[in-house]
Scaffold this motif. Structure first.
Motif, PDB file in Angstrom:
ATOM      1  N   GLU A 184       0.817  -1.218   0.000  1.00 13.25           N
ATOM      2  CA  GLU A 184       0.000   0.000   0.000  1.00 13.25           C
ATOM      3  C   GLU A 184       0.843   1.257   0.000  1.00 13.25           C
ATOM      4  N   TYR A 187      -9.868  -8.068 -12.102  1.00 15.06           N
ATOM      5  CA  TYR A 187     -10.327  -7.662 -10.772  1.00 15.06           C
ATOM      6  C   TYR A 187     -10.111  -8.793  -9.790  1.00 15.06           C
ATOM      7  N   GLY A 237      -8.093  -8.004  -3.337  1.00 14.76           N
ATOM      8  CA  GLY A 237      -7.258  -6.823  -3.385  1.00 14.76           C
ATOM      9  C   GLY A 237      -5.798  -7.138  -3.625  1.00 14.76           C
ATOM     10  N   SER A 238      -5.478  -8.418  -3.789  1.00 15.62           N
ATOM     11  CA  SER A 238      -4.098  -8.831  -3.979  1.00 15.62           C
ATOM     12  C   SER A 238      -4.037  -9.776  -5.176  1.00 15.62           C
ATOM     13  N   GLY A 251     -11.038 -10.973   0.795  1.00 15.33           N
ATOM     14  CA  GLY A 251     -11.466  -9.605   0.537  1.00 15.33           C
ATOM     15  C   GLY A 251     -12.525  -9.123   1.503  1.00 15.33           C
ATOM     16  N   TRP A 262     -10.494  -3.777   0.187  1.00 19.41           N
ATOM     17  CA  TRP A 262     -10.906  -2.916  -0.914  1.00 19.41           C
ATOM     18  C   TRP A 262     -11.591  -1.681  -0.337  1.00 19.41           C
TER      19      TRP A 262
END
Length: 386
Positions: free
Chosen positions: A78, A283, A287-288, A321, A327
Motif C-alpha cells: 500500500e 479484478y 485486493g491482492s 477480501g 478494498w
C-alpha cells in the motif's frame, strides 16, 4: 418460538459474549495496525524515487542479515515499499525475519513483525487463538475460535429475528426512547445499533469462521481449500549450473503475461524447487494476487499458471477480501474498525438491559409474595367479646 430464541440469544451471549468481544475488538485493532505503525515509525514509510533491481534488493537484505537468504519479496504494498522475508535453518527449525526495503535505493528500512511491535503480535495471537495455542496447539485453538464465530452467528441471527417489528412497524425498530428511563434507552440503543451492524458483523463472522474451520468442512467432503496446481509445476528436473537471476525470472513472466500485475515472488529454497510468482489478473476481490505463475529457475520456462476463476480460487479471494476489507481504501478501513468495536458496545448495553430486567423480576416476585401471604390472626379484645 420467540421466547425460545430470546433464551438462546441471552444464554449464548452470556456464555460466549466476552470471548466474542475480545476476538472482534482485536480484529478491529489489526485493521488499523498499519496506520499505527506509520505514526510510530514514520521513517519506515518514506520510499525514495526510482526502482532498484530486484537483484540489488536481494543482495542488500542478505548482506544486512548474515546467514539469512531471501525467500519471498512482496512488491505491491500500500505504501509503495517492498516487504522481504528472509529465512535460515537453526538447529533444524526455520528462523524468519521480515523487513521493509526502499524500492528506490534497495536499502533496508527496518524490521517488521514480532521484533518491531510486540503489542500487535500479541493482538494477532489473541484474535486467532485466544492465547490458547500453547495449551491446545494452534490447530485446536483455531477450532475453538471457529466455534466462537458460530456463536456470534447464532447471536446475530436470533437478534435479527427478535428485532423484526414487521413491515408496518418497520421504522419503529430504529426508535431510541430517551425520556422513559435507562432501561428503555439502553434497549433502544441495543436494538438499533445491533440491527445496523448485523450485516457487517455477519460477514466478518462467516468469513472468520471459514478461515478457522473450512479446511475441516471441505476435508469431510473430500475437497481441499488449496488452489489446484499440478505437482510438476513446483519441481524442476533441469538442474544445470546456476539458476537465473531474480530480475530475469520476473522479466520472463511479465513478457509472457504483459497484462498481469506482479504482486509477490516466492523464491526457491531448494535446488529442485521452482519460482512462484503471485500476480493479479483483472479484478481481484482479495485486493491482492489471484493467480500464481510457476517458472523454472534454470531455463525460465513457464511451467504453469493457476486459474483465477477456479471455484476454490474464487472462494478464497472473496473470503479474504470480505474478512480483511482490503478494498475501498480508508473509508472502508475506518468503517470496518468501527463495526468490529460494536460487539463491545452491544455487550455493555445488553448487560445493562439484563441487570434492569433481573431487578424488575426480583421486585415483582417480592411484591407477589407479600400479596399472597395470609393476614396475621387477630386476637379479639375483651370489649369485642362482650
Amino acid at each position: 418460538m420467540r421466547k425460545l430464541l430470546l433464551q438462546i440469544h441471552l444464554w449464548v451471549s452470556l456464555l460466549l459474549g466476552l470471548f466474542i468481544v475480545v476476538i472482534c475488538t482485536t480484529g478491529s485493532l489489526l485493521v488499523i495496525e498499519n496506520d499505527v505503525e506509520k505514526w510510530i515509525h514514520p521513517q519506515l514509510y518514506q520510499p525514495t524515487p526510482g526502482h532498484a533491481s530486484l537483484l540489488d534488493v536481494q543482495q542488500s537484505v542478505e548482506q544486512a542479515f548474515s546467514g539469512f537468504k531471501m525467500d519471498r519479496i512482496e512488491l505491491s504494498t500500500e505504501d509503495g515499499l517492498y516487504q522481504v522475508r528472509l529465512s535460515k535453518d537453526v538447529n533444524g527449525k526455520a528462523s524468519t525475519q521480515n523487513v521493509y526495503v526502499d524500492p528506490g535505493s534497495a536499502h533496508v528500512l527496518g524490521p517488521v513483525g514480532p521484533s518491531r511491535n510486540v503489542f500487535f503480535t500479541k493482538v494477532l495471537q489473541i484474535h486467532r487463538y485466544l492465547l490458547a495455542q500453547d495449551v491446545f496447539g494452534k490447530a485446536n485453538a483455531s477450532i475453538v475460535v471457529g466455534f466462537m464465530g458460530i456463536g456470534l452467528i447464532i447471536i446475530l441471527a436470533t437478534g435479527a429475528y427478535l428485532w423484526w417489528p414487521g413491515l408496518r412497524k418497520f421504522a419503529l425498530g430504529f426508535r431510541i426512547i430517551r425520556n422513559k428511563g435507562k432501561l428503555a434507552l439502553n434497549l433502544g440503543l441495543h436494538k438499533t445499533v445491533g440491527i445496523v451492524t448485523i450485516p457487517f458483523l455477519l460477514v466478518f463472522a462467516l468469513t472468520g469462521t471459514a478461515y478457522q474451520l473450512d479446511k475441516y468442512v471441505f476435508g469431510w467432503l473430500g475437497m481441499s481449500t488449496k488452489t489446484e496446481a499440478a505437482a510438476s509445476w513446483s519441481k524442476t528436473t533441469k538442474i544445470n549450473g546456476s539458476p537465473l537471476s531474480l530480475d530475469t525470472i520476473v522479466q520472463n513472466a511479465q513478457e509472457r503475461f504483459p497484462n498481469l500485475e506482479l504482486v509477490r515472488v516466492q523464491l526457491p529454497t531448494k535446488p529442485d524447487q521452482t519460482y512462484q510468482l503471485a500476480m493479479k489478473e483483472g479484478y481481484s476481490p482479495s485486493g491482492s494476487s489471484n493467480v500464481t505463475v510457476y517458472e523454472d529457475p534454470y531455463t525460465g520456462e513457464i511451467l504453469g499458471k493457476t486459474n483465477p476463476n477456479a471455484p476454490m480460487a474464487f472462494y478464497s479471494a472473496w473470503k479474504r477480501g470480505l474478512h480483511f476489507a482490503v478494498w475501498g481504501g480508508e473509508p472502508v478501513r475506518i468503517g470496518s474498525f468501527l463495526m468490529g468495536m460494536m460487539p463491545l458496545f452491544l455487550m455493555i448495553t445488553g448487560m445493562v438491559i439484563w441487570q434492569f430486567k433481573a431487578r424488575a423480576r426480583r421486585r415483582s416476585k417480592s411484591s407477589s409474595r407479600i400479596k399472597e401471604s395470609p393476614p396475621a390472626t387477630m386476637v379479639p379484645s375483651m370489649s369485642s367479646a362482650e
